[in-house]
Design an enzyme around this catalytic site. Structure first.
Site, PDB file in Angstrom:
ATOM      1  CB  THR A 174      -0.937   0.034   1.223  1.00 38.65           C
ATOM      2  OG1 THR A 174      -1.629   1.289   1.247  1.00 38.65           O
ATOM      3  CG2 THR A 174      -0.181  -0.126   2.535  1.00 38.65           C
ATOM      4  CE  LYS A 216      -5.905   1.449   2.253  1.00 38.89           C
ATOM      5  NZ  LYS A 216      -5.931   0.801   0.933  1.00 38.89           N
ATOM      6  CG  ASP A 240      -9.143  -1.632  -3.112  1.00 33.79           C
ATOM      7  OD1 ASP A 240      -8.302  -0.732  -3.294  1.00 33.79           O
ATOM      8  OD2 ASP A 240     -10.303  -1.568  -3.581  1.00 33.79           O
ATOM      9  CG  PHE A 274      -6.853   7.296   6.660  1.00 30.69           C
ATOM     10  CD1 PHE A 274      -6.781   6.316   7.624  1.00 30.69           C
ATOM     11  CD2 PHE A 274      -7.167   6.911   5.357  1.00 30.69           C
ATOM     12  CE1 PHE A 274      -7.005   4.977   7.328  1.00 30.69           C
ATOM     13  CE2 PHE A 274      -7.398   5.575   5.043  1.00 30.69           C
ATOM     14  CZ  PHE A 274      -7.321   4.604   6.025  1.00 30.69           C
ATOM     15  CE1 TYR A 282     -15.453   9.868   1.460  1.00 27.56           C
ATOM     16  CE2 TYR A 282     -13.939   8.006   1.347  1.00 27.56           C
ATOM     17  CZ  TYR A 282     -14.660   8.997   0.726  1.00 27.56           C
ATOM     18  OH  TYR A 282     -14.602   9.140  -0.648  1.00 27.56           O
ATOM     19  CE  LYS A 321     -10.149   3.458  11.099  1.00 33.05           C
ATOM     20  NZ  LYS A 321      -9.359   4.128  10.064  1.00 33.05           N
ATOM     21  CG  HIS A 377     -12.997  -0.949   7.492  1.00 35.19           C
ATOM     22  ND1 HIS A 377     -13.082  -0.004   8.481  1.00 35.19           N
ATOM     23  CD2 HIS A 377     -12.266  -0.390   6.510  1.00 35.19           C
ATOM     24  CE1 HIS A 377     -12.428   1.079   8.105  1.00 35.19           C
ATOM     25  NE2 HIS A 377     -11.920   0.874   6.906  1.00 35.19           N
TER      26      HIS A 377
HETATM   27  P1  ITT Z   1      -3.456   2.139  -1.552  1.00 38.87           P
HETATM   28  O1  ITT Z   1      -4.276   1.823  -2.777  1.00 38.87           O
HETATM   29  O2  ITT Z   1      -2.048   2.516  -1.865  1.00 38.87           O
HETATM   30  O3  ITT Z   1      -3.533   1.045  -0.517  1.00 38.87           O
HETATM   31  P2  ITT Z   1      -5.512   4.158  -1.116  1.00 38.87           P
HETATM   32  O4  ITT Z   1      -5.684   5.255  -0.122  1.00 38.87           O
HETATM   33  O5  ITT Z   1      -5.641   4.500  -2.569  1.00 38.87           O
HETATM   34  O6  ITT Z   1      -4.101   3.450  -0.831  1.00 38.87           O
HETATM   35  P3  ITT Z   1      -7.827   2.475  -1.447  1.00 38.87           P
HETATM   36  O7  ITT Z   1      -7.639   2.377  -2.908  1.00 38.87           O
HETATM   37  O8  ITT Z   1      -8.185   1.224  -0.693  1.00 38.87           O
HETATM   38  O9  ITT Z   1      -6.516   3.010  -0.734  1.00 38.87           O
HETATM   39  O10 ITT Z   1      -8.871   3.615  -1.180  1.00 38.87           O
HETATM   40  C1  ITT Z   1      -9.659   3.566  -0.095  1.00 38.87           C
HETATM   41  C2  ITT Z   1     -10.159   4.958   0.259  1.00 38.87           C
HETATM   42  O11 ITT Z   1     -11.269   4.724   1.140  1.00 38.87           O
HETATM   43  C3  ITT Z   1      -9.149   5.756   1.070  1.00 38.87           C
HETATM   44  O12 ITT Z   1      -8.419   6.657   0.275  1.00 38.87           O
HETATM   45  C4  ITT Z   1     -10.038   6.494   2.058  1.00 38.87           C
HETATM   46  O13 ITT Z   1     -10.574   7.628   1.451  1.00 38.87           O
HETATM   47  C5  ITT Z   1     -11.156   5.509   2.287  1.00 38.87           C
HETATM   48  N1  ITT Z   1     -10.858   4.627   3.443  1.00 38.87           N
HETATM   49  C6  ITT Z   1     -10.365   3.355   3.432  1.00 38.87           C
HETATM   50  N2  ITT Z   1     -10.190   2.900   4.680  1.00 38.87           N
HETATM   51  C7  ITT Z   1     -10.547   3.899   5.493  1.00 38.87           C
HETATM   52  C8  ITT Z   1     -10.567   4.059   6.888  1.00 38.87           C
HETATM   53  O14 ITT Z   1     -10.149   3.111   7.709  1.00 38.87           O
HETATM   54  N3  ITT Z   1     -11.004   5.206   7.378  1.00 38.87           N
HETATM   55  C9  ITT Z   1     -11.413   6.200   6.571  1.00 38.87           C
HETATM   56  N4  ITT Z   1     -11.411   6.146   5.250  1.00 38.87           N
HETATM   57  C10 ITT Z   1     -10.988   5.003   4.703  1.00 38.87           C
END
Ligand code: ITT
Length: 198
Positions: free
Chosen positions: A8, A13, A69, A149, A151, A172, A177
């Site tokens: 990632t 994350k 993801d 971070f 939402y 958290k 999730h």
């Molecule tokens: P990588 O693909 O490099 O892992 P990314 O931020 O692009 O990083 P995603 O494609 O999984 O990750 O996008 C998920 C989005 O959903 C992320 O940018 C946040 O806006 C939101 N998100 C995911 N997990 C979250 C969490 O635990 N709390 C708040 N928002 C979250």
């Protein structure tokens, strides 16, 4: 202890995953690898994108890795932003712009139900396995809190009166999730005893 690369580019994350996996693996960030481009995410589902990210790193660098993801699904919006959560307000990815857009889309909407979902992909030696976790909750009227971070300032998990952004990372992680998907992954690791010798 076995090495595990987190596939990632999201530092938050990395922080959450490392906190929960540190006793099972020697954790590495992919910032240690020679990669400057964004890992492609062209799938139509969280499972596809999670797999794509894991394969990209595993095949290029021959390392054991774990990809994540995740997405936020809002019932009144037919499951949006879902797989497009990171870029809901367009390019470049911007958490604040995404939150502002969500508040706007839900103005005057009474059904505030939503869920966060994570699909983890563990990739090792050409094979892979996936784990899913979810948390149900509601979208608040206004952003609250400055932890976490994405939402987090808008998401109040069921049975709580604080948003994720008003909780510590440990609080958290216990109910969210990503933490839930990770519990399944850790159980898999413990049960298969694959990694106890290294
Ligand atoms: P990588 O693909 O490099 O892992 P990314 O931020 O692009 O990083 P995603 O494609 O999984 O990750 O996008 C998920 C989005 O959903 C992320 O940018 C946040 O806006 C939101 N998100 C995911 N997990 C979250 C969490 O635990 N709390 C708040 N928002 C979250």
């Amino acid at each position: 202890m076995k090495s595990l690369y987190l596939a990632t580019q999201n530092a938050h994350k990395v922080e959450e995953l490392s906190a929960l996996l540190g006793s099972h693996f020697r954790i590495h960030s992919i910032s240690e690898l020679p990669i400057s481009e964004e890992i492609p995410e062209t799938g139509l589902t969280l499972a596809e994108n999670s797999m794509q990210k894991a394969r990209y790193i595993a095949e290029r660098f021959g390392v054991t890795c774990l990809a994540d993801d995740s997405g936020l699904e809002v019932r009144a919006l037919g499951g949006a932003p879902g797989v497009f959560s990171a870029r809901y307000a367009g390019e470049p990815k911007n958490d604040q712009a995404n939150c502002s857009k969500l508040i706007k889309e839900l103005q005057g909407v009474t059904d505030r139900q939503a869920r966060f979902v994570t699909v983890l992909t563990f990739h090792e030696g050409g094979t892979f396995v996936q784990f899913e976790g979810e948390v149900l909750g509601t979208i608040t009227q206004m952003a609250r809190g400055d932890q976490g971070f994405g939402y987090d300032p808008l998401f109040e998990p069921l049975g709580e009166n604080r948003t994720f952004a008003e909780m510590t990372m440990a609080e958290k992680n216990k109910i969210a999730h990503r933490g839930r998907a990770l519990e399944k992954f850790k159980q898999f690791v413990d049960e298969t005893l694959l990694f106890h010798d290294e």
